[in-house]
Design a protein around this motif. Structure first.
Motif, short mmCIF file in Angstrom:
data_model
loop_
_atom_site.label_atom_id
_atom_site.label_comp_id
_atom_site.label_asym_id
_atom_site.label_seq_id
_atom_site.Cartn_x
_atom_site.Cartn_y
_atom_site.Cartn_z
N LEU A 9 39.28 -25.26 27.06
CA LEU A 9 38.54 -26.23 26.26
C LEU A 9 39.53 -27.16 25.56
N SER A 19 33.13 -24.05 19.62
CA SER A 19 33.09 -23.12 20.75
C SER A 19 34.32 -22.22 20.78
N LYS A 20 35.49 -22.78 20.52
CA LYS A 20 36.72 -21.99 20.49
C LYS A 20 36.67 -20.95 19.36
N PHE A 23 34.09 -18.22 20.22
CA PHE A 23 34.62 -17.30 21.23
C PHE A 23 35.63 -16.35 20.60
#
Length: 107
Positions: A9, A19-20, A23
């Motif tokens: 990403l 998102s990082k 996760f």
């Protein structure tokens, strides 16, 4: 791990950063905490499963409180070449927290 996330990403857009961080904290943090308590139990000779049941939620919550804001800054503003220094600076204090959680006896 962070280089992998950057390759997967590669952007600092807010949705990519979120998102990082998600996760890292929803996948990696629980795995790390279980590994931490397993390691502590193996080397201290204390029961592992009761310790995980007792303190996993506290450890993961502490991780979220520390690393969600830290990684939001990390993935948004810190150049990849400086991330190790930034993360290690915060990790010192997070390790102190984990030491306190890890030393508590399982009930």
């Amino acid at each position: 791990f962070y280089q992998f996330l950057d390759k997967l990403l590669a952007c600092t857009a807010p949705l990519i950063v979120a998102s990082k961080v998600a996760f890292d904290q929803l996948v990696w943090a629980p795995i790390f905490m279980v590994m931490f308590f397993t390691y502590m139990g193996l080397f201290d000779g204390t029961p592992i499963i009761p310790k995980i049941k007792q303190d996993l939620q506290v450890a993961v919550t502490g991780s979220w409180m520390t690393w969600v804001p830290a990684h939001t800054i990390n993935f948004s503003f810190i150049p990849p070449s400086q991330r190790l220094l930034y993360i290690n600076s915060i990790q010192i204090f997070f390790n102190m927290f984990m030491s306190v959680v890890g030393i508590k006896k399982a009930a």
